[in-house]
Design an enzyme around this catalytic site. Structure first.
Site, PDB file in Angstrom:
ATOM      1  N   ILE A 253       0.843  -1.208   0.000  1.00 48.63           N
ATOM      2  CA  ILE A 253       0.000   0.000   0.000  1.00 48.63           C
ATOM      3  C   ILE A 253       0.874   1.253   0.000  1.00 48.63           C
TER       4      ILE A 253
ATOM      5  N   ASP B 109      14.503   0.848  10.908  1.00 48.58           N
ATOM      6  CA  ASP B 109      13.412   0.237  11.673  1.00 48.58           C
ATOM      7  C   ASP B 109      12.605   1.319  12.390  1.00 48.58           C
TER       8      ASP B 109
ATOM      9  N   PHE C 186       2.371   3.521   7.517  1.00 49.96           N
ATOM     10  CA  PHE C 186       1.921   2.263   6.912  1.00 49.96           C
ATOM     11  C   PHE C 186       2.699   1.052   7.427  1.00 49.96           C
TER      12      PHE C 186
ATOM     13  N   THR D  32      -6.628  -1.345  10.118  1.00 53.93           N
ATOM     14  CA  THR D  32      -7.404  -2.364   9.404  1.00 53.93           C
ATOM     15  C   THR D  32      -8.770  -2.578  10.055  1.00 53.93           C
ATOM     16  N   ASP D  33      -9.706  -3.073   9.261  1.00 52.45           N
ATOM     17  CA  ASP D  33     -11.028  -3.418   9.829  1.00 52.45           C
ATOM     18  C   ASP D  33     -10.963  -4.654  10.721  1.00 52.45           C
ATOM     19  N   GLU D  34      -9.836  -5.387  10.653  1.00 51.32           N
ATOM     20  CA  GLU D  34      -9.742  -6.625  11.432  1.00 51.32           C
ATOM     21  C   GLU D  34      -9.716  -6.371  12.933  1.00 51.32           C
TER      22      GLU D  34
ATOM     23  N   TYR E 186      -1.826 -10.815  14.445  1.00 50.00           N
ATOM     24  CA  TYR E 186      -1.742  -9.623  13.590  1.00 50.00           C
ATOM     25  C   TYR E 186      -2.778  -8.587  14.011  1.00 50.00           C
TER      26      TYR E 186
ATOM     27  N   LYS F 295      -2.426  -4.758  15.699  1.00 51.25           N
ATOM     28  CA  LYS F 295      -2.936  -3.550  15.030  1.00 51.25           C
ATOM     29  C   LYS F 295      -3.939  -2.847  15.951  1.00 51.25           C
TER      30      LYS F 295
ATOM     31  N   ASN G 267      -7.437  -4.678   0.800  1.00 55.07           N
ATOM     32  CA  ASN G 267      -6.987  -4.008  -0.433  1.00 55.07           C
ATOM     33  C   ASN G 267      -6.574  -5.020  -1.497  1.00 55.07           C
TER      34      ASN G 267
ATOM     35  N   ASN H 219     -14.650 -15.851  -0.616  1.00 57.43           N
ATOM     36  CA  ASN H 219     -13.370 -16.239  -1.232  1.00 57.43           C
ATOM     37  C   ASN H 219     -13.574 -17.138  -2.444  1.00 57.43           C
TER      38      ASN H 219
ATOM     39  N   ASP I 133      -8.104 -25.089   6.786  1.00 60.95           N
ATOM     40  CA  ASP I 133      -8.524 -23.742   7.149  1.00 60.95           C
ATOM     41  C   ASP I 133      -7.468 -23.055   8.014  1.00 60.95           C
TER      42      ASP I 133
HETATM   43  P1  NAD Z   1       3.148  -4.988   3.388  1.00 57.48           P
HETATM   44  O1  NAD Z   1       3.472  -6.143   4.264  1.00 57.48           O
HETATM   45  O2  NAD Z   1       3.006  -5.187   1.926  1.00 57.48           O
HETATM   46  O3  NAD Z   1       4.255  -3.834   3.589  1.00 57.48           O
HETATM   47  C1  NAD Z   1       4.728  -3.470   4.858  1.00 57.48           C
HETATM   48  C2  NAD Z   1       5.968  -2.616   4.696  1.00 57.48           C
HETATM   49  O4  NAD Z   1       6.413  -2.229   6.015  1.00 57.48           O
HETATM   50  C3  NAD Z   1       7.146  -3.339   4.032  1.00 57.48           C
HETATM   51  O5  NAD Z   1       7.747  -2.503   3.063  1.00 57.48           O
HETATM   52  C4  NAD Z   1       8.105  -3.621   5.180  1.00 57.48           C
HETATM   53  O6  NAD Z   1       9.476  -3.664   4.787  1.00 57.48           O
HETATM   54  C5  NAD Z   1       7.823  -2.444   6.089  1.00 57.48           C
HETATM   55  N1  NAD Z   1       8.181  -2.740   7.495  1.00 57.48           N
HETATM   56  C6  NAD Z   1       7.837  -3.852   8.201  1.00 57.48           C
HETATM   57  N2  NAD Z   1       8.377  -3.787   9.438  1.00 57.48           N
HETATM   58  C7  NAD Z   1       9.045  -2.598   9.510  1.00 57.48           C
HETATM   59  C8  NAD Z   1       9.795  -1.960  10.542  1.00 57.48           C
HETATM   60  N3  NAD Z   1       9.962  -2.520  11.738  1.00 57.48           N
HETATM   61  N4  NAD Z   1      10.338  -0.747  10.282  1.00 57.48           N
HETATM   62  C9  NAD Z   1      10.185  -0.159   9.045  1.00 57.48           C
HETATM   63  N5  NAD Z   1       9.502  -0.733   8.028  1.00 57.48           N
HETATM   64  C10 NAD Z   1       8.933  -1.943   8.273  1.00 57.48           C
HETATM   65  O7  NAD Z   1       1.835  -4.351   4.021  1.00 57.48           O
HETATM   66  P2  NAD Z   1       0.609  -3.596   3.322  1.00 57.48           P
HETATM   67  O8  NAD Z   1      -0.381  -4.590   2.885  1.00 57.48           O
HETATM   68  O9  NAD Z   1       1.138  -2.595   2.378  1.00 57.48           O
HETATM   69  O10 NAD Z   1      -0.024  -2.852   4.592  1.00 57.48           O
HETATM   70  C11 NAD Z   1       0.365  -1.527   4.924  1.00 57.48           C
HETATM   71  C12 NAD Z   1      -0.461  -1.059   6.109  1.00 57.48           C
HETATM   72  O11 NAD Z   1      -1.844  -1.079   5.779  1.00 57.48           O
HETATM   73  C13 NAD Z   1      -0.312  -1.922   7.352  1.00 57.48           C
HETATM   74  O12 NAD Z   1      -0.297  -1.069   8.481  1.00 57.48           O
HETATM   75  C14 NAD Z   1      -1.566  -2.787   7.353  1.00 57.48           C
HETATM   76  O13 NAD Z   1      -1.924  -3.162   8.657  1.00 57.48           O
HETATM   77  C15 NAD Z   1      -2.565  -1.819   6.764  1.00 57.48           C
HETATM   78  N6  NAD Z   1      -3.720  -2.424   6.070  1.00 57.48           N
HETATM   79  C16 NAD Z   1      -3.520  -3.334   5.075  1.00 57.48           C
HETATM   80  C17 NAD Z   1      -4.622  -3.851   4.385  1.00 57.48           C
HETATM   81  C18 NAD Z   1      -4.445  -4.835   3.258  1.00 57.48           C
HETATM   82  O14 NAD Z   1      -5.441  -5.339   2.742  1.00 57.48           O
HETATM   83  N7  NAD Z   1      -3.227  -5.135   2.818  1.00 57.48           N
HETATM   84  C19 NAD Z   1      -5.913  -3.445   4.743  1.00 57.48           C
HETATM   85  C20 NAD Z   1      -6.075  -2.512   5.771  1.00 57.48           C
HETATM   86  C21 NAD Z   1      -4.970  -1.996   6.419  1.00 57.48           C
HETATM   87  O1  TDX Z   2      -4.212 -19.010  -0.039  1.00 55.03           O
HETATM   88  C1  TDX Z   2      -5.115 -18.451   0.578  1.00 55.03           C
HETATM   89  N1  TDX Z   2      -6.371 -18.977   0.548  1.00 55.03           N
HETATM   90  C2  TDX Z   2      -7.419 -18.409   1.193  1.00 55.03           C
HETATM   91  O2  TDX Z   2      -8.551 -18.928   1.143  1.00 55.03           O
HETATM   92  C3  TDX Z   2      -4.896 -17.213   1.321  1.00 55.03           C
HETATM   93  C4  TDX Z   2      -3.523 -16.608   1.374  1.00 55.03           C
HETATM   94  C5  TDX Z   2      -5.969 -16.653   1.947  1.00 55.03           C
HETATM   95  N2  TDX Z   2      -7.202 -17.218   1.912  1.00 55.03           N
HETATM   96  C6  TDX Z   2      -8.347 -16.551   2.546  1.00 55.03           C
HETATM   97  C7  TDX Z   2      -8.131 -16.052   3.949  1.00 55.03           C
HETATM   98  C8  TDX Z   2      -9.038 -14.833   3.998  1.00 55.03           C
HETATM   99  O3  TDX Z   2     -10.373 -15.233   4.267  1.00 55.03           O
HETATM  100  O4  TDX Z   2      -8.586 -15.357   1.768  1.00 55.03           O
HETATM  101  C9  TDX Z   2      -8.983 -14.269   2.588  1.00 55.03           C
HETATM  102  C10 TDX Z   2      -7.994 -13.134   2.426  1.00 55.03           C
HETATM  103  O5  TDX Z   2      -6.751 -13.560   2.969  1.00 55.03           O
HETATM  104  P1  TDX Z   2      -5.479 -12.576   3.082  1.00 55.03           P
HETATM  105  O6  TDX Z   2      -5.134 -12.038   1.750  1.00 55.03           O
HETATM  106  O7  TDX Z   2      -4.438 -13.296   3.864  1.00 55.03           O
HETATM  107  O8  TDX Z   2      -6.104 -11.343   3.883  1.00 55.03           O
HETATM  108  P2  TDX Z   2      -6.765 -11.196   5.355  1.00 55.03           P
HETATM  109  O9  TDX Z   2      -6.318 -12.247   6.279  1.00 55.03           O
HETATM  110  O10 TDX Z   2      -8.232 -10.978   5.147  1.00 55.03           O
HETATM  111  O11 TDX Z   2      -6.055  -9.798   5.795  1.00 55.03           O
HETATM  112  C11 TDX Z   2      -5.861  -8.749   4.822  1.00 55.03           C
HETATM  113  O12 TDX Z   2      -6.818  -7.737   4.953  1.00 55.03           O
HETATM  114  C12 TDX Z   2      -6.750  -6.942   6.108  1.00 55.03           C
HETATM  115  C13 TDX Z   2      -4.451  -8.150   4.933  1.00 55.03           C
HETATM  116  O13 TDX Z   2      -3.491  -9.181   4.807  1.00 55.03           O
HETATM  117  C14 TDX Z   2      -4.284  -7.409   6.231  1.00 55.03           C
HETATM  118  O14 TDX Z   2      -3.011  -6.770   6.271  1.00 55.03           O
HETATM  119  C15 TDX Z   2      -5.371  -6.379   6.328  1.00 55.03           C
HETATM  120  O15 TDX Z   2      -5.310  -5.760   7.588  1.00 55.03           O
END
Ligand code: NAD
Ligand code: TDX
Length: 334
Positions: A12, A57, A77, A120-122, A147, A151, A177, A246, A269
Site C-alpha cells: 500500500i 526500523d 503504513f 485495518t477493519d480486522e 496480527y 494492530k 486491499n 473467497n 482452514d
Molecule cells: P506490506 O506487508 O506489503 O508492507 C509493509 C511494509 O512495512 C514493508 O515494506 C516492510 O518492509 C515495512 N516494514 C515492516 N516492518 C518494519 C519496521 N519494523 N520498520 C520499518 N519498516 C517496516 O503491508 P501492506 O499490505 O502494504 O499494509 C500496509 C499497512 O496497511 C499496514 O499497516 C496494514 O496493517 C494496513 N492495512 C492493510 C490492508 C491490506 O489489505 N493489505 C488493509 C487494511 C490496512
Molecule cells: O491461499 C489463501 N487462501 C485463502 O482462502 C490465502 C492466502 C488466503 N485465503 C483466505 C483467507 C481470507 O479469508 O482469503 C482471505 C484473504 O486472505 P489474506 O489475503 O491473507 O487477507 P486477510 O487475512 O483478510 O487480511 C488482509 O486484509 C486486512 C491483509 O493481509 C491485512 O493486512 C489487512 O489488515
C-alpha cells in the site's frame, strides 16, 4: 509539505507514494522502511529521483526521532501485515506493530508533527455470514489473530496519545486491499500467480469467508481526504461496498484467466479464521465526500490480473519461497 511515509516500500505504501507524486505537487517524500521480505524497493525505481529512501526500523528511537523532526506529516503504513505469518511467529508483529508505533508516537509528541495512522477493519473481529450488520467507528474492538490484536493495540496507543498528550492524529481502518504490487503471499495475488504458473488456486476451509474488497488507489485517496480535511482525533472507516466470498473471488479469477470456474482446491482452514468483514463508510462519505472510483470489482480484478501478467519479473522470484512456506502446513481437503 515534508511527508514521512513509513512502510513506503510495501504494497500500500508504494502505491501511496506513486499516487501522491502523480496527483499532488505539494509533497516532498521521505520513506522509512526496514525492507523486510515484504518490501520491494525496486518498485520505487521510476521515482527514485523524487523520493528519499531511508532503510531502517520504526522501532529505532534515535533514527525515528531525527526523521520525524524533519517532517510536517507522518503517514504510518509500516507493519507486519500477514495473518498467516502472525500465526507461525507472532514476535515481529509485537515489535513492529506495537513498539514501532509507540516509537513513532513519542517522536510525533516531541516534535508536534501531524500523524496519520493506517489500520485495518480486522481490529473489530468478525461478523456472521447472515448478520446484516457492518462495522462502524462505534463497533467495539474484538481482534482475533496476533496480527489484528497488535494492530488493535497500535490504534489504542494512538487514541491514548491523542487524549493524554494532545497529538494531532487521525486513524483510518480500511478493508481488504487489492491492486498492483501486492505480495504473492496474500489471497488475490497468490491465486492469480498460481494460475499463471499452472497451479490450482488454494481456498481455505469452505471458501465462504467474506472479505470487503477495495482497490488500493481508493484506499490511498481516502487517506489523503482524511489528512486534508479529517477532524483531528477522529477515526474513519474506509470501505467500498466490495463484499465477496473467497470462493466467488477465485471463480472470478479463474474465469478471467480463461480457466474452468471449478479448477481450484480446498485446503486446511486458517486457525481462528475470521468469517466476515464488512465496512460501513458513511462517515467518510458524508463528512469528507470521498467516493471509490473502482466500483466494479470484476474489472478491478481484471486490471490487477493484467498487472501480474505483465510484471512476472516482479513476483517470480518470491513465488517459490512463499509456496514452500505454505506447503509446510497446508493439506488438501476432501
Ligand atoms: P506490506 O506487508 O506489503 O508492507 C509493509 C511494509 O512495512 C514493508 O515494506 C516492510 O518492509 C515495512 N516494514 C515492516 N516492518 C518494519 C519496521 N519494523 N520498520 C520499518 N519498516 C517496516 O503491508 P501492506 O499490505 O502494504 O499494509 C500496509 C499497512 O496497511 C499496514 O499497516 C496494514 O496493517 C494496513 N492495512 C492493510 C490492508 C491490506 O489489505 N493489505 C488493509 C487494511 C490496512
Ligand atoms: O491461499 C489463501 N487462501 C485463502 O482462502 C490465502 C492466502 C488466503 N485465503 C483466505 C483467507 C481470507 O479469508 O482469503 C482471505 C484473504 O486472505 P489474506 O489475503 O491473507 O487477507 P486477510 O487475512 O483478510 O487480511 C488482509 O486484509 C486486512 C491483509 O493481509 C491485512 O493486512 C489487512 O489488515
Amino acid at each position: 509539505m515534508r511527508v514521512l511515509v513509513t512502510g513506503g516500500a510495501g504494497f500500500i505504501g508504494v502505491n501511496f507514494v506513486l499516487r501522491t507524486l502523480a496527483t499532488r505537487d505539494d509533497a516532498e517524500i521521505t520513506i522509512l522502511d526496514k525492507l523486510t521480505y515484504a518490501a520491494d524497493p525496486g518498485s520505487l525505481d521510476p521515482v527514485s529521483d523524487q523520493v528519499r529512501l531511508v532503510v531502517g526500523d520504526i522501532a529505532d528511537a534515535e533514527l525515528v526521532d531525527g526523521l520525524v523532526g524533519q517532517a510536517d506529516l507522518v503517514v504510518h503504513f509500516a507493519a507486519e501485515s500477514h495473518n498467516d505469518n502472525s500465526l507461525n511467529d507472532p514476535s515481529p508483529f509485537v515489535t513492529t506493530n506495537l513498539v514501532g508505533t509507540f516509537t513513532l508516537l513519542e517522536a510525533v509528541r516531541r516534535h508536534g508533527v501531524r500523524y496519520h495512522h493506517i489500520s485495518t477493519d480486522e481490529v473489530y473481529g468478525d461478523l456472521d455470514l447472515d448478520d446484516p450488520a457492518r462495522f462502524t467507528e462505534a463497533t467495539p474492538y474484538n481482534p482475533s489473530s496476533p496480527y489484528s490484536s497488535t494492530k488493535a493495540g497500535s490504534d489504542l496507543l494512538v487514541r491514548a496519545w491523542v487524549r493524554s498528550f494532545d497529538i494531532a492524529a487521525t486513524i483510518s481502518n480500511c478493508s481488504n486491499n487489492y491492486g498492483p504490487y501486492q505480495h504473492v503471499e496474500k489471497f488475490i495475488p497468490r491465486q492469480i500467480t498460481n494460475v499463471l504458473t499452472g497451479v490450482k488456486p488454494r481456498v481455505y476451509g469452505d471458501g465462504r469467508n467474506v472479505r470487503d474488497w477495495i482497490h488500493v488507489d481508493d484506499h490511498n485517496d481516502a487517506v489523503w481526504a482524511i489528512i486534508d480535511h479529517g477532524r483531528i482525533g477522529e477515526t474513519y472507516l474506509i470501505g467500498a461496498d466490495g463484499e465477496a466470498d473467497n470462493r466467488t473471488v477465485v471463480e472470478t479469477i479463474l474465469e478471467l484467466l480463461g480457466q474452468p470456474r471449478d479448477a481450484f482446491v480446498f485446503v486446511t482452514d486458517r486457525p481462528g479464521h475470521d468469517r466476515r468483514y464488512a465496512i460501513d463508510s458513511t462517515k467518510l462519505r458524508t463528512e469528507l465526500q470521498w467516493r471509490p472510483r473502482y466500483t466494479d470489482f470484476t474489472s478491478g480484478l481484471a486490471a490487477t490480473i493484467e498487472w501480474y501478467r505483465e510484471n512476472e519479473k516482479w513476483w517470480r522470484e518470491r513465488k517459490a519461497g512463499v509456496e514452500a512456506g505454505y506447503a509446510k502446513n497446508e493439506k488438501l481437503l476432501g
